[in-house]
Design a protein around this motif. Structure first.
Motif, PDB file in Angstrom:
ATOM      1  N   CYS A  44      -5.948  -8.809   1.232  1.00  0.00           N
ATOM      2  CA  CYS A  44      -6.474  -7.681   1.999  1.00  0.00           C
ATOM      3  C   CYS A  44      -7.850  -8.060   2.529  1.00  0.00           C
ATOM      4  CB  CYS A  44      -6.559  -6.450   1.095  1.00  0.00           C
ATOM      5  SG  CYS A  44      -7.451  -5.027   1.776  1.00  0.00           S
ATOM      6  N   TYR A  45      -8.158  -7.621   3.740  1.00  0.00           N
ATOM      7  CA  TYR A  45      -9.526  -7.788   4.237  1.00  0.00           C
ATOM      8  C   TYR A  45      -9.842  -6.647   5.196  1.00  0.00           C
ATOM      9  CZ  TYR A  45      -8.129  -9.387   8.930  1.00  0.00           C
ATOM     10  OH  TYR A  45      -7.624  -9.451  10.208  1.00  0.00           O
ATOM     11  N   TYR A  73      -3.627  -5.521   5.309  1.00  0.00           N
ATOM     12  CA  TYR A  73      -3.093  -5.671   3.949  1.00  0.00           C
ATOM     13  C   TYR A  73      -1.696  -6.291   4.047  1.00  0.00           C
ATOM     14  CZ  TYR A  73      -3.040  -4.331  -1.031  1.00  0.00           C
ATOM     15  OH  TYR A  73      -3.057  -4.348  -2.402  1.00  0.00           O
ATOM     16  N   VAL A  74      -1.384  -7.207   3.132  1.00  0.00           N
ATOM     17  CA  VAL A  74      -0.059  -7.837   3.152  1.00  0.00           C
ATOM     18  C   VAL A  74       1.004  -6.845   2.689  1.00  0.00           C
ATOM     19  CG1 VAL A  74      -0.975 -10.156   2.762  1.00  0.00           C
ATOM     20  CG2 VAL A  74      -0.280  -8.762   0.798  1.00  0.00           C
ATOM     21  N   GLU A  75       2.200  -6.972   3.261  1.00  0.00           N
ATOM     22  CA  GLU A  75       3.331  -6.182   2.777  1.00  0.00           C
ATOM     23  C   GLU A  75       4.005  -6.862   1.596  1.00  0.00           C
ATOM     24  OE1 GLU A  75       5.751  -3.713   5.355  1.00  0.00           O
ATOM     25  OE2 GLU A  75       4.921  -4.812   7.060  1.00  0.00           O
ATOM     26  N   ASP A  76       3.931  -8.187   1.536  1.00  0.00           N
ATOM     27  CA  ASP A  76       4.427  -8.930   0.381  1.00  0.00           C
ATOM     28  C   ASP A  76       3.631 -10.224   0.271  1.00  0.00           C
ATOM     29  OD1 ASP A  76       5.872 -11.159   1.854  1.00  0.00           O
ATOM     30  OD2 ASP A  76       7.012  -9.434   2.589  1.00  0.00           O
ATOM     31  N   ALA A  77       3.773 -10.900  -0.866  1.00  0.00           N
ATOM     32  CA  ALA A  77       2.949 -12.080  -1.142  1.00  0.00           C
ATOM     33  C   ALA A  77       3.196 -13.210  -0.150  1.00  0.00           C
ATOM     34  CB  ALA A  77       3.199 -12.560  -2.568  1.00  0.00           C
ATOM     35  N   ASP A  78       4.375 -13.249   0.459  1.00  0.00           N
ATOM     36  CA  ASP A  78       4.685 -14.316   1.410  1.00  0.00           C
ATOM     37  C   ASP A  78       3.835 -14.229   2.672  1.00  0.00           C
ATOM     38  OD1 ASP A  78       6.598 -15.325  -0.304  1.00  0.00           O
ATOM     39  OD2 ASP A  78       8.265 -14.269   0.660  1.00  0.00           O
ATOM     40  N   GLU A  79       3.191 -13.100   2.886  1.00  0.00           N
ATOM     41  CA  GLU A  79       2.385 -12.926   4.093  1.00  0.00           C
ATOM     42  C   GLU A  79       0.950 -13.420   3.939  1.00  0.00           C
ATOM     43  OE1 GLU A  79       4.298  -9.272   6.620  1.00  0.00           O
ATOM     44  OE2 GLU A  79       2.748  -8.762   5.148  1.00  0.00           O
ATOM     45  N   GLN A  80       0.625 -14.021   2.803  1.00  0.00           N
ATOM     46  CA  GLN A  80      -0.752 -14.471   2.604  1.00  0.00           C
ATOM     47  C   GLN A  80      -1.221 -15.452   3.678  1.00  0.00           C
ATOM     48  OE1 GLN A  80      -0.553 -15.761  -1.472  1.00  0.00           O
ATOM     49  NE2 GLN A  80      -1.063 -13.737  -2.279  1.00  0.00           N
ATOM     50  N   PRO A  81      -0.427 -16.465   4.064  1.00  0.00           N
ATOM     51  CA  PRO A  81      -0.887 -17.342   5.155  1.00  0.00           C
ATOM     52  C   PRO A  81      -1.109 -16.584   6.465  1.00  0.00           C
ATOM     53  CG  PRO A  81       0.882 -18.392   3.927  1.00  0.00           C
ATOM     54  CD  PRO A  81       0.825 -16.965   3.460  1.00  0.00           C
ATOM     55  N   ALA A  82      -0.255 -15.601   6.738  1.00  0.00           N
ATOM     56  CA  ALA A  82      -0.441 -14.794   7.948  1.00  0.00           C
ATOM     57  C   ALA A  82      -1.725 -13.984   7.860  1.00  0.00           C
ATOM     58  CB  ALA A  82       0.762 -13.872   8.156  1.00  0.00           C
ATOM     59  N   LEU A  83      -2.044 -13.498   6.666  1.00  0.00           N
ATOM     60  CA  LEU A  83      -3.299 -12.774   6.486  1.00  0.00           C
ATOM     61  C   LEU A  83      -4.487 -13.688   6.773  1.00  0.00           C
ATOM     62  CD1 LEU A  83      -4.394  -9.925   5.004  1.00  0.00           C
ATOM     63  CD2 LEU A  83      -5.223 -11.649   3.408  1.00  0.00           C
ATOM     64  N   LYS A 201      -5.558   2.838  -2.192  1.00  0.00           N
ATOM     65  CA  LYS A 201      -6.777   2.807  -3.007  1.00  0.00           C
ATOM     66  C   LYS A 201      -7.525   1.491  -2.810  1.00  0.00           C
ATOM     67  CE  LYS A 201      -5.465   6.015  -6.713  1.00  0.00           C
ATOM     68  NZ  LYS A 201      -5.195   6.166  -8.166  1.00  0.00           N
ATOM     69  N   ILE A 202      -6.793   0.379  -2.799  1.00  0.00           N
ATOM     70  CA  ILE A 202      -7.456  -0.910  -2.605  1.00  0.00           C
ATOM     71  C   ILE A 202      -8.011  -1.017  -1.187  1.00  0.00           C
ATOM     72  CG2 ILE A 202      -7.134  -3.404  -2.504  1.00  0.00           C
ATOM     73  CD1 ILE A 202      -5.221  -3.238  -4.787  1.00  0.00           C
ATOM     74  N   SER A 203      -7.270  -0.522  -0.207  1.00  0.00           N
ATOM     75  CA  SER A 203      -7.751  -0.579   1.173  1.00  0.00           C
ATOM     76  C   SER A 203      -9.063   0.184   1.325  1.00  0.00           C
ATOM     77  CB  SER A 203      -6.695  -0.005   2.124  1.00  0.00           C
ATOM     78  OG  SER A 203      -5.526  -0.795   2.129  1.00  0.00           O
ATOM     79  N   VAL A 204      -9.141   1.359   0.712  1.00  0.00           N
ATOM     80  CA  VAL A 204     -10.376   2.147   0.776  1.00  0.00           C
ATOM     81  C   VAL A 204     -11.493   1.447   0.005  1.00  0.00           C
ATOM     82  CG1 VAL A 204     -11.448   4.328   0.088  1.00  0.00           C
ATOM     83  CG2 VAL A 204      -9.189   4.329   1.173  1.00  0.00           C
ATOM     84  N   LEU A 205     -11.162   0.914  -1.161  1.00  0.00           N
ATOM     85  CA  LEU A 205     -12.141   0.159  -1.942  1.00  0.00           C
ATOM     86  C   LEU A 205     -12.701  -0.997  -1.121  1.00  0.00           C
ATOM     87  CD1 LEU A 205     -13.250  -0.247  -4.971  1.00  0.00           C
ATOM     88  CD2 LEU A 205     -11.444  -1.956  -5.143  1.00  0.00           C
ATOM     89  N   ASN A 206     -11.819  -1.719  -0.455  1.00  0.00           N
ATOM     90  CA  ASN A 206     -12.230  -2.861   0.356  1.00  0.00           C
ATOM     91  C   ASN A 206     -13.093  -2.426   1.536  1.00  0.00           C
ATOM     92  OD1 ASN A 206     -10.932  -4.709   2.943  1.00  0.00           O
ATOM     93  ND2 ASN A 206     -11.975  -5.770   1.282  1.00  0.00           N
ATOM     94  N   LEU A 207     -12.699  -1.344   2.198  1.00  0.00           N
ATOM     95  CA  LEU A 207     -13.502  -0.855   3.321  1.00  0.00           C
ATOM     96  C   LEU A 207     -14.867  -0.371   2.838  1.00  0.00           C
ATOM     97  CD1 LEU A 207     -13.695  -0.272   6.328  1.00  0.00           C
ATOM     98  CD2 LEU A 207     -12.676   1.980   5.890  1.00  0.00           C
TER      99      LEU A 207
END
Length: 266
Positions: A44-45, A73-83, A201-207
């Motif tokens: 997430c960023y 935010y990734v929808e699944d762990a496989d999206e980490q390179p795309a993130l 919750k994590i998205s808000v925490l990150n923002l």
């Protein structure tokens, strides 16, 4: 990937008003595993944009300065390179648009992004180099300011954790998302149970991290301030109506001293 933004075009910088200094604040969340090489994985960023008047007699009151943001935010762990690729594009946009780029221990976020990339990312490499040379930026390049290392002139305490820096500067960054749990547990609930509230919750925490870092950086650079009694960052976040249901929850609204807009929200 899941993108949330108050911009019409989340991958582009907002239009910059004339006569302003643009600040871009970046924060990355990542799982931590120091037992294996490159075990830290981003998921997430967010990027926050602040445009502050450049020629006013006094720094701007940040409580009254609007901000733009994009959260991914990734929808699944496989999206980490795309993130990582998305974050690299965000860094490129910030480099081309901002006068000041900030983060809190941004070097660590950049290192994790670089280690997770599935292909060379020159933008991330250049950002890491610019961070190292932030006290003497190349002509025409944006300045980097890291609030963990470059805001000491504002502080008397020894801790440089973001929550402690904010507490000393009277920025209220209370984190109800982590009561009785951890970021790792919340992220796991999203990946394994598709728990939308956990992800929000994590998205808000990150923002909150990105926004509070932007405020500290603006203050450290002499571009902004807030009232002596402090600034409630959660109150500012709550104004991003419709971004996430979590912001309308009773738990979140207890931080604001206001009645909850939705008594049935989780």
């Amino acid at each position: 990937m899941i993108t949330t933004s108050n911009l019409t075009s989340p991958t582009r910088a907002p239009k910059k008003p004339s006569g302003t200094v643009r600040l871009a604040s970046i924060d990355v969340e990542w799982t931590k595993n120091y037992r294996i090489k490159n075990g830290n994985r981003p998921f997430c960023y967010s990027v926050v944009w602040l445009d502050l008047p450049a020629s006013t007699p006094a720094p701007s009151d940040l409580a009254h300065v609007p901000f733009h943001f994009t959260s991914v935010y990734v929808e699944d762990a496989d999206e980490q390179p795309a993130l990582v690729r998305s974050a690299a594009n965000a860094l490129r946009t910030a480099t081309n648009s901002a006068d000041l780029i900030t983060g809190h221990q941004l070097c660590s976020d950049l290192a994790v992004l670089a280690a997770t990339a599935d292909r060379p990312q020159p933008t991330i490499d250049q950002a890491r180099a610019s961070w190292k040379q932030r006290n003497a930026p190349a002509e025409g390049d944006p300045r980097y300011l890291d609030t963990r290392f470059d805001a000491g002139h504002l502080l008397t305490g020894t801790s440089r954790r973001l929550v402690d820096v904010c507490a000393e500067l009277r920025l209220d960054v209370t984190q109800p998302e982590l009561r009785g749990t951890s970021m790792t547990a919340l992220h796991r609930r999203w990946l394994t149970e598709a728990d939308t509230t956990a992800r929000e919750k994590i998205s808000v925490l990150n923002l909150r991290h990105s926004l509070s870092t932007a405020y500290v950086a603006a203050h450290a650079a002499g571009l902004g301030h807030w009232a002596p009694e402090g600034l409630n960052v959660n109150r500012v976040l709550a104004a991003t109506t419709g971004a996430w249901d979590w912001l309308a929850s009773p738990t979140f609204h207890t931080l604001l001293g206001e009645p909850c807009l939705s008594a049935t929200a989780p």
